[in-house]
Design a protein around this motif. Structure first.
Motif, short mmCIF file in Angstrom:
data_model
loop_
_atom_site.label_atom_id
_atom_site.label_comp_id
_atom_site.label_asym_id
_atom_site.label_seq_id
_atom_site.Cartn_x
_atom_site.Cartn_y
_atom_site.Cartn_z
N GLU A 91 -43.06 14.74 70.03
CA GLU A 91 -43.71 15.66 69.11
C GLU A 91 -43.87 15.05 67.72
OE1 GLU A 91 -45.89 18.73 67.82
OE2 GLU A 91 -45.34 18.31 69.90
N ALA A 92 -42.92 14.22 67.29
CA ALA A 92 -43.04 13.58 65.98
C ALA A 92 -44.26 12.66 65.94
CB ALA A 92 -41.76 12.82 65.64
N PHE A 93 -44.59 12.01 67.06
CA PHE A 93 -45.80 11.20 67.15
C PHE A 93 -47.02 12.08 66.88
CE2 PHE A 93 -49.48 9.74 69.49
CZ PHE A 93 -49.55 8.40 69.21
N ALA A 94 -47.05 13.24 67.54
CA ALA A 94 -48.18 14.16 67.36
C ALA A 94 -48.27 14.64 65.92
CB ALA A 94 -48.05 15.34 68.32
N GLN A 95 -47.14 14.93 65.30
CA GLN A 95 -47.14 15.40 63.92
C GLN A 95 -47.61 14.30 62.96
OE1 GLN A 95 -43.24 16.99 63.14
NE2 GLN A 95 -43.53 18.69 64.57
N LEU A 96 -47.15 13.07 63.17
CA LEU A 96 -47.53 11.96 62.29
C LEU A 96 -49.00 11.61 62.43
CD1 LEU A 96 -46.87 9.67 60.30
CD2 LEU A 96 -46.17 8.29 62.26
N GLY A 139 -32.63 9.56 68.82
CA GLY A 139 -32.63 9.70 67.36
C GLY A 139 -33.98 10.21 66.88
N GLU A 140 -34.12 10.29 65.58
CA GLU A 140 -35.34 10.83 64.98
C GLU A 140 -36.40 9.75 64.88
OE1 GLU A 140 -35.80 14.09 64.41
OE2 GLU A 140 -33.84 14.21 65.34
N GLY A 141 -37.62 10.18 64.72
CA GLY A 141 -38.72 9.25 64.54
C GLY A 141 -39.79 9.48 65.59
N SER A 142 -40.96 9.04 65.28
CA SER A 142 -42.08 9.15 66.19
C SER A 142 -42.01 7.97 67.14
CB SER A 142 -43.35 9.11 65.35
OG SER A 142 -44.48 8.96 66.16
N TYR A 143 -42.23 8.21 68.41
CA TYR A 143 -42.23 7.08 69.33
C TYR A 143 -43.28 7.27 70.40
CZ TYR A 143 -40.11 9.40 73.34
OH TYR A 143 -39.87 10.22 74.41
#
Length: 143
Positions: free
Chosen positions: A6-11, A133-137
């Motif tokens: 989801e972080a990938f989508a947000q970024l 962990g956190e971060g876009s991947y």
């Protein structure tokens, strides 16, 4: 791209379901540095760790500075299976943030159990595409 969080989508502004199965070239644009792209391609093709900062583009066309960290992943038979990429908005990272990205990259798995081989797991109980962990991947198959 075989997985994205989801972080990938947000970024990036790209829905996860829209990027699965695509080559990550769709995030390139007129200001994307071709030397950086060549280094990414070489890292993925040669199963090498790598980190590169380049200009990518969000779904709405907005450019952003992407700090991309790549980690190759091999199965327990030594066969290169894919690379995990961690994307970070480089414009928001200070030196401490860049160090945190490097710590995250070092936590990524470098191998996983091949089917039928449960004896050599790097991170027992985790599958290769689980979030560490956190971060876009995203993860990608070799080109």
């Amino acid at each position: 791209i075989v997985a994205a969080n989801e972080a990938f989508a947000q970024l990036t502004g790209h829905a996860r379901e829209d990027v699965i199965g695509r080559n990550c070239r769709f995030m390139q644009g007129p200001q994307t540095e071709q030397d950086a792209v060549r280094r990414v391609v070489e890292s993925v093709r040669c199963a090498r760790q790598g980190q590169v900062e380049l200009t990518n583009y969000k779904a709405d066309g907005t450019a952003f500075r992407n700090l991309l960290s790549l980690q190759p992943v091999h199965d327990s038979n030594g066969v290169y299976r894919y690379s995990i990429g961690v994307l970070s908005d480089a414009a928001t990272l200070d030196e401490g943030g860049r160090e945190e990205v490097e710590r995250l990259r070092r936590l990524l798995p470098g191998r996983f159990d091949a089917p039928g081989d449960e004896s050599q797991s790097v991170l027992p109980g985790r599958t290769p595409t689980q979030r560490h962990g956190e971060g876009s991947y995203f993860s990608t198959s070799p080109l």
